[in-house]
Scaffold this active site. Structure first.
Site, short mmCIF file in Angstrom:
data_model
loop_
_atom_site.label_atom_id
_atom_site.label_comp_id
_atom_site.label_asym_id
_atom_site.label_seq_id
_atom_site.Cartn_x
_atom_site.Cartn_y
_atom_site.Cartn_z
N GLU A 102 0.83 -1.22 0.00
CA GLU A 102 0.00 0.00 0.00
C GLU A 102 0.85 1.26 0.00
O GLU A 102 0.54 2.24 -0.68
CB GLU A 102 -0.95 0.01 1.19
N TYR A 185 -6.43 6.77 3.66
CA TYR A 185 -6.61 5.69 2.69
C TYR A 185 -5.88 4.42 3.12
O TYR A 185 -6.46 3.33 3.17
CB TYR A 185 -6.14 6.09 1.28
N ASP A 203 -9.97 5.53 -2.51
CA ASP A 203 -8.76 5.97 -3.21
C ASP A 203 -9.18 6.69 -4.49
O ASP A 203 -10.36 6.88 -4.75
CB ASP A 203 -7.85 4.78 -3.52
N CYS A 268 -17.46 -2.28 -19.29
CA CYS A 268 -17.91 -2.01 -17.92
C CYS A 268 -19.18 -2.79 -17.58
O CYS A 268 -20.15 -2.77 -18.34
CB CYS A 268 -18.17 -0.51 -17.75
#
Length: 375
Positions: A102, A185, A203, A268
DNA sequence: GAAGCGTGGAC
DNA sequence: TGTCCAAGCTT
Protein backbone atom coordinates in the site's frame (compact mmCIF):
# COMPACT_ATOMS: atom_id res chain seq x y z
CA UNK A 1 -21.95 23.00 14.13
CA UNK A 2 -21.28 19.53 15.51
CA UNK A 3 -21.12 16.73 13.00
CA UNK A 4 -23.55 13.91 13.48
CA UNK A 5 -23.95 10.63 11.63
CA UNK A 6 -26.67 10.48 8.99
CA UNK A 7 -29.79 8.50 9.76
CA UNK A 8 -29.74 5.20 7.95
CA UNK A 9 -32.56 3.04 6.77
CA UNK A 10 -31.51 -0.58 6.82
CA UNK A 11 -33.11 -3.65 5.46
CA UNK A 12 -31.59 -7.04 4.75
CA UNK A 13 -31.48 -8.40 1.23
CA UNK A 14 -30.11 -11.77 0.21
CA UNK A 15 -27.99 -12.21 -2.88
CA UNK A 16 -26.34 -15.16 -4.52
CA UNK A 17 -22.59 -15.07 -4.87
CA UNK A 18 -21.09 -14.93 -8.37
CA UNK A 19 -19.86 -18.10 -10.00
CA UNK A 20 -16.30 -18.90 -9.22
CA UNK A 21 -13.74 -19.96 -11.79
CA UNK A 22 -10.71 -22.09 -10.99
CA UNK A 23 -8.36 -19.45 -12.34
CA UNK A 24 -9.65 -16.98 -9.78
CA UNK A 25 -8.82 -19.15 -6.79
CA UNK A 26 -6.17 -16.79 -5.45
CA UNK A 27 -8.29 -13.71 -5.65
CA UNK A 28 -11.57 -15.19 -4.53
CA UNK A 29 -10.03 -16.90 -1.55
CA UNK A 30 -8.96 -13.62 0.03
CA UNK A 31 -12.04 -11.77 -1.15
CA UNK A 32 -14.42 -14.67 -0.85
CA UNK A 33 -18.07 -13.76 -0.34
CA UNK A 34 -20.25 -15.77 2.05
CA UNK A 35 -22.76 -18.26 0.70
CA UNK A 36 -25.68 -15.97 1.25
CA UNK A 37 -24.97 -12.31 1.55
CA UNK A 38 -27.29 -10.20 3.63
CA UNK A 39 -26.72 -6.61 2.69
CA UNK A 40 -27.93 -4.12 5.18
CA UNK A 41 -28.41 -1.28 2.81
CA UNK A 42 -27.74 2.14 4.19
CA UNK A 43 -29.36 5.10 2.52
CA UNK A 44 -28.32 8.55 3.62
CA UNK A 45 -31.64 10.23 4.27
CA UNK A 46 -30.31 13.57 5.48
CA UNK A 47 -27.67 14.40 2.93
CA UNK A 48 -29.56 13.85 -0.26
CA UNK A 49 -26.59 14.90 -2.34
CA UNK A 50 -24.64 11.93 -1.15
CA UNK A 51 -26.71 9.31 -2.91
CA UNK A 52 -28.97 11.32 -5.15
CA UNK A 53 -28.65 10.59 -8.84
CA UNK A 54 -27.60 12.99 -11.49
CA UNK A 55 -30.80 14.56 -12.80
CA UNK A 56 -30.27 12.78 -16.10
CA UNK A 57 -29.20 9.56 -14.45
CA UNK A 58 -30.97 6.24 -14.82
CA UNK A 59 -33.67 5.08 -12.50
CA UNK A 60 -31.46 2.85 -10.36
CA UNK A 61 -29.95 5.83 -8.60
CA UNK A 62 -33.18 6.42 -6.77
CA UNK A 63 -31.15 4.55 -4.21
CA UNK A 64 -33.29 1.52 -3.44
CA UNK A 65 -31.87 -1.59 -1.87
CA UNK A 66 -32.53 -3.54 -5.05
CA UNK A 67 -30.56 -1.00 -7.08
CA UNK A 68 -27.65 -1.24 -4.71
CA UNK A 69 -27.76 -5.01 -4.85
CA UNK A 70 -27.61 -4.87 -8.61
CA UNK A 71 -24.44 -2.79 -8.39
CA UNK A 72 -22.90 -5.19 -5.90
CA UNK A 73 -23.75 -8.25 -7.98
CA UNK A 74 -22.49 -6.79 -11.25
CA UNK A 75 -19.24 -5.35 -9.98
CA UNK A 76 -18.41 -8.31 -7.74
CA UNK A 77 -19.13 -10.68 -10.61
CA UNK A 78 -16.89 -8.70 -12.91
CA UNK A 79 -14.18 -8.73 -10.26
CA UNK A 80 -14.33 -12.53 -9.97
CA UNK A 81 -13.65 -12.89 -13.66
CA UNK A 82 -11.21 -10.05 -14.23
CA UNK A 83 -9.18 -9.35 -11.10
CA UNK A 84 -5.42 -9.45 -11.48
CA UNK A 85 -3.49 -12.05 -9.50
CA UNK A 86 -1.36 -9.61 -7.55
CA UNK A 87 0.95 -11.10 -4.90
CA UNK A 88 -0.38 -8.92 -2.09
CA UNK A 89 -3.83 -10.33 -2.79
CA UNK A 90 -2.78 -13.90 -2.10
CA UNK A 91 -4.23 -15.34 1.11
CA UNK A 92 -0.75 -16.20 2.35
CA UNK A 93 0.42 -12.60 2.09
CA UNK A 94 1.14 -11.18 5.53
CA UNK A 95 -0.30 -7.89 6.83
CA UNK A 96 3.26 -6.56 6.60
CA UNK A 97 3.38 -7.48 2.93
CA UNK A 98 0.07 -5.69 2.40
CA UNK A 99 1.21 -2.61 4.28
CA UNK A 100 4.40 -2.47 2.20
CA UNK A 101 2.38 -2.79 -1.00
CA UNK A 102 0.00 0.00 0.00
CA UNK A 103 2.84 2.40 0.75
CA UNK A 104 4.62 1.54 -2.48
CA UNK A 105 1.42 1.89 -4.50
CA UNK A 106 0.82 5.47 -3.35
CA UNK A 107 0.95 7.45 -6.60
CA UNK A 108 2.86 4.62 -8.24
CA UNK A 109 1.71 2.13 -10.93
CA UNK A 110 1.43 -1.58 -10.07
CA UNK A 111 3.88 -2.74 -12.73
CA UNK A 112 6.65 -0.64 -11.27
CA UNK A 113 5.95 -1.76 -7.71
CA UNK A 114 5.95 -5.51 -8.36
CA UNK A 115 9.72 -6.20 -8.64
CA UNK A 116 10.64 -3.87 -5.77
CA UNK A 117 7.96 -5.37 -3.54
CA UNK A 118 9.28 -8.90 -4.13
CA UNK A 119 12.83 -7.90 -3.31
CA UNK A 120 11.72 -5.94 -0.27
CA UNK A 121 9.71 -8.79 1.27
CA UNK A 122 12.49 -11.26 0.55
CA UNK A 123 15.02 -9.08 2.32
CA UNK A 124 12.76 -7.81 5.10
CA UNK A 125 10.00 -10.39 5.69
CA UNK A 126 8.99 -8.72 8.97
CA UNK A 127 8.84 -5.18 10.32
CA UNK A 128 11.56 -6.06 12.83
CA UNK A 129 13.91 -7.11 10.03
CA UNK A 130 13.57 -3.71 8.37
CA UNK A 131 13.78 -1.83 11.65
CA UNK A 132 17.07 -3.59 12.34
CA UNK A 133 18.78 -1.89 9.41
CA UNK A 134 19.68 1.75 8.76
CA UNK A 135 17.00 3.92 7.17
CA UNK A 136 19.38 4.57 4.28
CA UNK A 137 19.16 0.92 3.28
CA UNK A 138 15.41 1.32 2.89
CA UNK A 139 15.95 4.36 0.65
CA UNK A 140 18.49 2.39 -1.39
CA UNK A 141 16.19 -0.59 -1.81
CA UNK A 142 13.38 1.78 -2.77
CA UNK A 143 15.22 2.24 -6.05
CA UNK A 144 13.46 4.47 -8.55
CA UNK A 145 9.90 4.08 -7.24
CA UNK A 146 9.76 7.81 -6.60
CA UNK A 147 8.86 9.82 -3.49
CA UNK A 148 11.73 8.32 -1.46
CA UNK A 149 10.37 9.88 1.71
CA UNK A 150 7.96 6.96 1.64
CA UNK A 151 10.88 4.60 2.19
CA UNK A 152 12.00 6.66 5.15
CA UNK A 153 8.51 6.64 6.64
CA UNK A 154 8.05 2.93 6.01
CA UNK A 155 11.27 2.33 7.91
CA UNK A 156 9.98 4.53 10.73
CA UNK A 157 6.68 2.65 10.66
CA UNK A 158 8.57 -0.65 10.96
CA UNK A 159 10.40 0.72 14.00
CA UNK A 160 7.12 1.85 15.58
CA UNK A 161 5.52 -1.52 14.89
CA UNK A 162 8.49 -3.30 16.41
CA UNK A 163 8.60 -1.12 19.50
CA UNK A 164 4.96 -0.35 20.18
CA UNK A 165 3.10 -3.32 18.69
CA UNK A 166 5.37 -6.26 19.46
CA UNK A 167 6.36 -6.51 15.83
CA UNK A 168 2.82 -7.11 14.59
CA UNK A 169 1.18 -4.73 12.14
CA UNK A 170 -1.74 -3.20 14.07
CA UNK A 171 -5.22 -4.22 12.95
CA UNK A 172 -7.35 -1.18 13.75
CA UNK A 173 -7.83 2.01 11.77
CA UNK A 174 -6.68 4.46 14.48
CA UNK A 175 -3.56 2.47 15.29
CA UNK A 176 -2.64 2.18 11.62
CA UNK A 177 -3.33 5.87 11.08
CA UNK A 178 -0.82 6.73 13.79
CA UNK A 179 2.03 5.06 11.87
CA UNK A 180 4.39 7.30 9.87
CA UNK A 181 3.41 7.52 6.21
CA UNK A 182 -0.01 6.00 6.82
CA UNK A 183 -2.93 8.29 6.07
CA UNK A 184 -6.66 7.73 5.85
CA UNK A 185 -6.61 5.69 2.69
CA UNK A 186 -3.76 3.38 3.70
CA UNK A 187 -5.10 2.80 7.21
CA UNK A 188 -8.50 1.78 5.83
CA UNK A 189 -6.94 -0.35 3.09
CA UNK A 190 -4.73 -2.33 5.47
CA UNK A 191 -7.53 -2.81 8.01
CA UNK A 192 -9.76 -4.04 5.19
CA UNK A 193 -7.44 -6.10 3.00
CA UNK A 194 -5.10 -7.47 5.66
CA UNK A 195 -7.55 -7.96 8.51
CA UNK A 196 -10.94 -8.25 6.85
CA UNK A 197 -12.40 -5.33 8.71
CA UNK A 198 -15.31 -3.32 7.36
CA UNK A 199 -13.72 0.00 6.49
CA UNK A 200 -14.68 2.62 3.95
CA UNK A 201 -11.74 2.53 1.54
CA UNK A 202 -11.61 5.54 -0.76
CA UNK A 203 -8.76 5.97 -3.21
CA UNK A 204 -8.52 7.84 -6.49
CA UNK A 205 -9.95 4.87 -8.43
CA UNK A 206 -12.96 4.50 -6.17
CA UNK A 207 -13.57 8.24 -6.18
CA UNK A 208 -13.61 8.27 -9.97
CA UNK A 209 -15.99 5.31 -10.22
CA UNK A 210 -18.36 6.93 -7.76
CA UNK A 211 -18.12 10.28 -9.53
CA UNK A 212 -19.17 8.79 -12.85
CA UNK A 213 -21.47 5.97 -11.83
CA UNK A 214 -23.40 7.85 -9.13
CA UNK A 215 -22.74 11.56 -9.39
CA UNK A 216 -22.61 11.75 -13.17
CA UNK A 217 -19.42 13.78 -13.38
CA UNK A 218 -16.32 13.00 -15.41
CA UNK A 219 -13.95 13.39 -12.50
CA UNK A 220 -14.16 13.66 -8.72
CA UNK A 221 -13.47 16.98 -7.00
CA UNK A 222 -9.83 18.06 -6.70
CA UNK A 223 -9.80 17.04 -3.04
CA UNK A 224 -11.65 14.32 -1.16
CA UNK A 225 -14.88 15.68 0.36
CA UNK A 226 -17.00 14.60 3.29
CA UNK A 227 -19.88 13.96 0.88
CA UNK A 228 -17.75 11.47 -1.01
CA UNK A 229 -16.96 9.61 2.18
CA UNK A 230 -20.65 9.50 3.09
CA UNK A 231 -21.47 8.20 -0.35
CA UNK A 232 -18.80 5.51 -0.19
CA UNK A 233 -19.99 4.47 3.27
CA UNK A 234 -23.58 4.24 2.06
CA UNK A 235 -22.55 1.89 -0.75
CA UNK A 236 -20.51 -0.43 1.46
CA UNK A 237 -22.02 -3.88 2.10
CA UNK A 238 -22.90 -4.49 5.73
CA UNK A 239 -20.91 -7.60 6.55
CA UNK A 240 -17.14 -7.67 6.82
CA UNK A 241 -16.31 -10.17 4.07
CA UNK A 242 -18.58 -8.52 1.51
CA UNK A 243 -17.25 -5.06 2.33
CA UNK A 244 -13.66 -6.19 1.76
CA UNK A 245 -14.55 -7.69 -1.57
CA UNK A 246 -16.49 -4.60 -2.61
CA UNK A 247 -13.60 -2.31 -1.74
CA UNK A 248 -11.23 -4.36 -3.86
CA UNK A 249 -13.70 -4.74 -6.72
CA UNK A 250 -14.52 -1.05 -7.13
CA UNK A 251 -10.86 -0.15 -6.91
CA UNK A 252 -10.05 -2.70 -9.59
CA UNK A 253 -12.87 -1.42 -11.80
CA UNK A 254 -11.41 2.07 -11.59
CA UNK A 255 -7.91 0.82 -12.32
CA UNK A 256 -8.77 -1.38 -15.31
CA UNK A 257 -12.01 -0.06 -16.86
CA UNK A 258 -13.18 3.26 -15.43
CA UNK A 259 -9.81 4.87 -16.08
CA UNK A 260 -9.04 8.57 -16.00
CA UNK A 261 -8.28 8.79 -19.69
CA UNK A 262 -10.21 6.82 -22.30
CA UNK A 263 -12.43 4.75 -20.00
CA UNK A 264 -13.35 1.36 -21.45
CA UNK A 265 -17.09 1.76 -21.06
CA UNK A 266 -17.82 -1.11 -23.45
CA UNK A 267 -16.18 -3.47 -20.96
CA UNK A 268 -17.91 -2.01 -17.92
CA UNK A 269 -20.34 -4.28 -16.07
CA UNK A 270 -22.47 -1.31 -15.00
CA UNK A 271 -22.32 0.89 -18.08
CA UNK A 272 -26.13 0.82 -18.36
CA UNK A 273 -26.39 2.14 -14.82
CA UNK A 274 -23.80 4.89 -15.18
CA UNK A 275 -25.07 8.40 -14.47
CA UNK A 276 -22.21 9.98 -16.39
CA UNK A 277 -23.00 7.97 -19.54
CA UNK A 278 -26.70 8.66 -19.19
CA UNK A 279 -25.90 12.36 -19.03
CA UNK A 280 -24.00 12.15 -22.30
CA UNK A 281 -20.53 11.99 -20.79
CA UNK A 282 -20.17 15.67 -19.93
CA UNK A 283 -16.56 16.90 -19.80
CA UNK A 284 -14.88 17.65 -16.45
CA UNK A 285 -15.89 20.96 -14.90
CA UNK A 286 -12.29 21.83 -14.13
CA UNK A 287 -8.89 21.16 -15.63
CA UNK A 288 -6.49 19.39 -13.29
CA UNK A 289 -3.20 21.23 -13.30
CA UNK A 290 -0.31 18.97 -14.11
CA UNK A 291 2.84 19.08 -12.05
CA UNK A 292 5.73 20.87 -13.65
CA UNK A 293 8.85 18.78 -13.75
CA UNK A 294 11.62 20.04 -15.99
CA UNK A 295 13.75 22.59 -14.24
CA UNK A 296 12.05 22.18 -10.87
CA UNK A 297 13.64 21.67 -7.47
CA UNK A 298 12.03 18.26 -7.39
CA UNK A 299 13.91 17.17 -10.47
CA UNK A 300 17.17 18.24 -8.85
CA UNK A 301 16.32 16.51 -5.59
CA UNK A 302 15.59 13.32 -7.46
CA UNK A 303 18.90 13.47 -9.28
CA UNK A 304 20.80 14.14 -6.05
CA UNK A 305 19.14 11.20 -4.27
CA UNK A 306 20.02 9.02 -7.26
CA UNK A 307 23.67 9.94 -6.68
CA UNK A 308 23.43 9.17 -2.96
CA UNK A 309 21.84 5.80 -3.66
CA UNK A 310 24.81 4.80 -5.80
CA UNK A 311 27.46 6.23 -3.47
CA UNK A 312 29.26 3.86 -1.11
CA UNK A 313 31.06 6.67 0.72
CA UNK A 314 30.00 10.22 1.65
CA UNK A 315 29.83 12.50 -1.39
CA UNK A 316 31.81 15.77 -1.06
CA UNK A 317 29.87 18.93 -2.05
CA UNK A 318 32.34 19.58 -4.86
CA UNK A 319 31.00 16.60 -6.72
CA UNK A 320 27.56 18.17 -6.92
CA UNK A 321 28.77 21.60 -7.94
CA UNK A 322 31.39 20.70 -10.54
CA UNK A 323 31.54 18.64 -13.70
CA UNK A 324 32.27 15.01 -12.83
CA UNK A 325 34.69 14.81 -15.75
CA UNK A 326 36.71 17.71 -14.30
CA UNK A 327 36.94 15.76 -11.05
CA UNK A 328 38.21 12.69 -12.88
CA UNK A 329 35.08 10.54 -12.79
CA UNK A 330 34.59 7.89 -15.42
CA UNK A 331 31.02 7.56 -16.74
CA UNK A 332 30.47 4.42 -14.68
CA UNK A 333 29.21 3.74 -11.18
CA UNK A 334 28.50 6.98 -9.39
CA UNK A 335 29.61 8.83 -12.50
CA UNK A 336 26.34 7.89 -14.20
CA UNK A 337 23.91 9.62 -11.82
CA UNK A 338 26.41 12.47 -11.40
CA UNK A 339 26.44 13.04 -15.14
CA UNK A 340 22.65 12.96 -15.18
CA UNK A 341 22.56 15.54 -12.41
CA UNK A 342 24.89 17.87 -14.29
CA UNK A 343 22.93 17.56 -17.49
CA UNK A 344 20.12 19.34 -15.65
CA UNK A 345 22.28 22.48 -15.61
CA UNK A 346 20.65 23.57 -12.39
CA UNK A 347 21.66 26.85 -10.77
CA UNK A 348 23.92 26.56 -7.70
CA UNK A 349 21.14 28.00 -5.53
CA UNK A 350 18.80 25.30 -6.72
CA UNK A 351 21.34 22.60 -5.94
CA UNK A 352 21.84 24.19 -2.55
CA UNK A 353 18.12 24.14 -1.89
CA UNK A 354 17.93 20.47 -2.84
CA UNK A 355 20.78 19.49 -0.52
CA UNK A 356 19.43 21.56 2.36
CA UNK A 357 15.97 20.14 1.85
CA UNK A 358 17.23 16.58 1.82
CA UNK A 359 19.07 17.15 5.09
CA UNK A 360 15.96 18.68 6.63
CA UNK A 361 13.82 15.75 5.48
CA UNK A 362 16.24 13.16 6.83
CA UNK A 363 16.88 11.74 3.38
CA UNK A 364 20.53 12.76 3.66
CA UNK A 365 23.03 13.46 6.40
CA UNK A 366 26.53 14.90 6.62
CA UNK A 367 29.40 12.58 7.41
CA UNK A 368 33.11 13.31 7.06
CA UNK A 369 32.27 16.50 5.18
CA UNK A 370 30.17 14.72 2.58
CA UNK A 371 26.54 13.79 1.95
CA UNK A 372 25.21 10.27 2.38
CA UNK A 373 21.94 8.44 2.96
CA UNK A 374 21.04 8.17 6.66
CA UNK A 375 22.99 5.41 8.39
C1' DG B 1 -6.43 24.31 2.06
C1' DA B 2 -2.76 24.64 -0.89
C1' DA B 3 1.71 23.31 -1.93
C1' DG B 4 5.51 20.14 -2.13
C1' DC B 5 7.14 15.76 -2.99
C1' DG B 6 9.63 11.32 -7.94
C1' DT B 7 9.36 8.57 -11.71
C1' DG B 8 8.49 6.68 -16.16
C1' DG B 9 4.90 4.71 -19.34
C1' DA B 10 1.14 5.98 -22.43
C1' DC B 11 -0.84 8.80 -25.83
C1' DT C 1 7.86 16.18 -27.80
C1' DG C 2 5.00 17.55 -24.19
C1' DT C 3 1.31 16.48 -21.20
C1' DC C 4 -1.19 13.51 -18.26
C1' DC C 5 -1.37 10.44 -14.69
C1' DA C 6 -0.57 6.40 -11.13
C1' DA C 7 -3.72 2.16 -4.51
C1' DG C 8 -1.47 9.78 -0.98
C1' DC C 9 0.84 11.88 2.91
C1' DT C 10 2.59 15.76 5.36
C1' DT C 11 3.13 20.48 6.62
Amino acid sequence: MPAHPPRLETRPVSVHPPRRRAADALVTSRFSPPKHIHYSVGIDTESSTAVSPHPAGPAWAAGTAADLNRLHERINGWFSETARDLPWREPACSPWGILVSEIMLQQTPVVRVLPVWHEWLKRWPTPAALAGEPAGEAVRAWGRLGYPRRALRLHAAAAAITQDHSGKVPDTYPELLALPGVGGYTAAAVASFAYGRRETVVDTNIRRVHARLISGTALPAPALTAAEMRLAASLLPADDASSVRWNAAVMELGALVCTARAPKCAACPVNDLCAWRAAGEPPPSYVPKGQAWHGTDRQVRGAVVAVLRQAETPVPPDMFFHEPADLGFAPTGIGVPLAALHRLNSAPEQLERALTGLLADGLAEMHDGGYRLPA
